[in-house]
Design a protein around this motif. Structure first.
Motif, PDB file in Angstrom:
ATOM      1  N   ARG A 153      15.672 -24.429  26.380  1.00 54.15           N
ATOM      2  CA  ARG A 153      15.185 -23.441  27.349  1.00 54.15           C
ATOM      3  C   ARG A 153      15.735 -22.053  27.027  1.00 54.15           C
ATOM      4  NH1 ARG A 153      15.946 -27.581  31.263  1.00 54.15           N
ATOM      5  NH2 ARG A 153      17.860 -26.650  32.067  1.00 54.15           N
ATOM      6  N   CYS A 154      16.983 -22.001  26.539  1.00 60.03           N
ATOM      7  CA  CYS A 154      17.578 -20.714  26.163  1.00 60.03           C
ATOM      8  C   CYS A 154      16.789 -20.073  25.029  1.00 60.03           C
ATOM      9  CB  CYS A 154      19.032 -20.907  25.761  1.00 60.03           C
ATOM     10  SG  CYS A 154      19.876 -19.384  25.257  1.00 60.03           S
ATOM     11  N   GLN A 157      13.520 -18.763  26.493  1.00 59.31           N
ATOM     12  CA  GLN A 157      13.720 -17.587  27.336  1.00 59.31           C
ATOM     13  C   GLN A 157      14.012 -16.346  26.502  1.00 59.31           C
ATOM     14  OE1 GLN A 157      16.895 -18.923  29.859  1.00 59.31           O
ATOM     15  NE2 GLN A 157      15.566 -20.234  31.113  1.00 59.31           N
ATOM     16  N   GLU A 158      14.836 -16.494  25.473  1.00 55.38           N
ATOM     17  CA  GLU A 158      15.151 -15.342  24.624  1.00 55.38           C
ATOM     18  C   GLU A 158      13.932 -14.908  23.814  1.00 55.38           C
ATOM     19  OE1 GLU A 158      17.877 -13.546  24.773  1.00 55.38           O
ATOM     20  OE2 GLU A 158      18.469 -14.886  26.405  1.00 55.38           O
ATOM     21  N   ALA A 160      10.828 -15.142  24.862  1.00 55.67           N
ATOM     22  CA  ALA A 160       9.978 -14.421  25.812  1.00 55.67           C
ATOM     23  C   ALA A 160      10.557 -13.042  26.138  1.00 55.67           C
ATOM     24  CB  ALA A 160       9.824 -15.246  27.084  1.00 55.67           C
ATOM     25  N   ARG A 161      11.856 -12.952  26.243  1.00 52.50           N
ATOM     26  CA  ARG A 161      12.508 -11.679  26.593  1.00 52.50           C
ATOM     27  C   ARG A 161      12.336 -10.642  25.498  1.00 52.50           C
ATOM     28  NH1 ARG A 161      17.352  -9.232  25.501  1.00 52.50           N
ATOM     29  NH2 ARG A 161      18.061 -11.027  24.275  1.00 52.50           N
ATOM     30  N   THR A 231      24.935 -20.012  24.344  1.00 48.28           N
ATOM     31  CA  THR A 231      23.798 -19.514  25.123  1.00 48.28           C
ATOM     32  C   THR A 231      24.108 -18.202  25.832  1.00 48.28           C
ATOM     33  OG1 THR A 231      24.474 -20.875  27.024  1.00 48.28           O
ATOM     34  CG2 THR A 231      22.890 -21.838  25.483  1.00 48.28           C
TER      35      THR A 231
END
Length: 330
Positions: A153-154, A157-158, A160-161, A231
């Motif tokens: 998930r990390c 998320q990164e 997408a960021r 993370t």
């Protein structure tokens, strides 16, 4: 004139705490010498002076030569010296710890030697990494499963960021260039974090091989400690660097990670985390100098530096016989 050999030994209380030092300094293709209480690095561009007491670990890369005088002042300052490969990627050899006390490594060994307490420390490590989850009661397989899900998930998320495409973790040992930009950055960040973790573990006098999550490797505990910040620091930095472009991923990742380590006081945090994990009940970790004792019976310790051959009085005979009978001494 005062010589190095005549200078009194520096006590641990006079040394700069490891949490207040620079995380590491990497040198290559230069001559490392000494000037007063500083070390000097000389190459074709000139001579640079580096205060020895501010160094956590000095990384000596290819093409470096170091004098006996330089090693002497680094030893007095409590700085660790590590011989590494190109850009600090490989660890070849290292020196002594900052700590002169064995209290923390003994606590580590006690916690590691018992299956229950070893799992307790592993759960505490997971709690540090993911404070919003409660690992109490989790088996090791459950901890590994949760960790894998959180790391995935990390990455997502990164990605997408930062807008950096992520197609999964792909790394070929020994072939840094085979991965895409984000994978190269993640690899470079991981190697740096291993080096930083190794620095703190060695400085505190802990055993790098007694891991609570990882096992079977000489750096198992180093891998455990480095993963605490994967993370939080390592992966976000890697994606930030990859988002800036694919050129010179390795050097840019190392510089960005170095800056983040210094601005977040990671070394100080790492020291506190290790001490809390291994000595959660307020074990006395004071380092007042060279203190050597001898193990005696029933967990007691006696002073070293004396001969106990003639120290047993006749009145102690019955006590000795009782201890022999109980199997305490032989």
């Amino acid at each position: 004139m005062t010589t190095v050999g005549r200078r009194p030994a520096t006590s641990p209380r006079q040394l700069t705490r490891v949490g207040d030092r620079l995380s590491y300094i990497y040198l290559e293709r230069c001559l490392v010498h000494r000037d007063a209480n500083a070390i000097t690095a000389e190459d074709a561009e000139g001579v640079r002076h580096i205060p020895s007491a501010t160094i956590g670990t000095l990384l000596l890369g290819p093409g470096t030569r170091i004098t006996h005088q330089a090693m002497a002042v680094l030893g007095e300052s409590g700085a660790a010296v590590v011989w590494v490969g190109e850009h600090g990627v490989r660890f070849y050899a290292g020196g002594r710890a900052l700590s002169r006390s064995s209290a923390l490594v003994e606590a580590q060994a006690v916690a590691w030697a018992n299956q229950r307490t070893r799992l307790d420390v592993a759960r505490a490590m997971y709690r540090l990494r993911f404070p919003d989850e409660d690992p109490a009661g989790c088996t090791r397989r459950q901890l590994l499963g949760r960790e894998g899900d959180r790391v995935k998930r990390c990455y997502a998320q990164e990605s997408a960021r930062t807008g950096v495409p992520w197609r999964g973790r792909r790394f070929t040992p020994g072939d840094f260039g085979s991965g895409d930009a984000p994978n190269q950055a993640v690899t470079a960040a991981a190697q740096c974090m291993y080096g930083v973790a190794h620095t703190v573990v060695a400085a505190l006098g802990c055993s790098p091989g007694l891991g609570f999550v990882h096992s079977g490797h000489e750096l198992s505990f180093v891998l455990d400690v480095a993963d605490l910040y994967k993370t939080d620091i390592g992966i976000p930095i890697a994606f930030d660097v990859a988002a800036e472009g694919p050129e010179d991923i390795g050097p840019r990742t190392r510089r960005a990670l170095r800056d983040r380590i210094n601005t977040t006081n990671l070394l100080d945090r790492c020291v506190r985390d290790i001490q809390t994990l291994l000595a959660p009940n307020g074990l006395d970790l004071s380092d007042d100098g060279d203190r050597v004792t001898l193990h005696s019976d029933r967990g007691a310790e006696v002073a070293a530096g004396r001969n106990y051959g003639d120290d047993v009085a006749v009145s102690d005979t019955l006590t000795q016989e009782a201890l022999v009978h109980e199997g305490v001494i032989w």
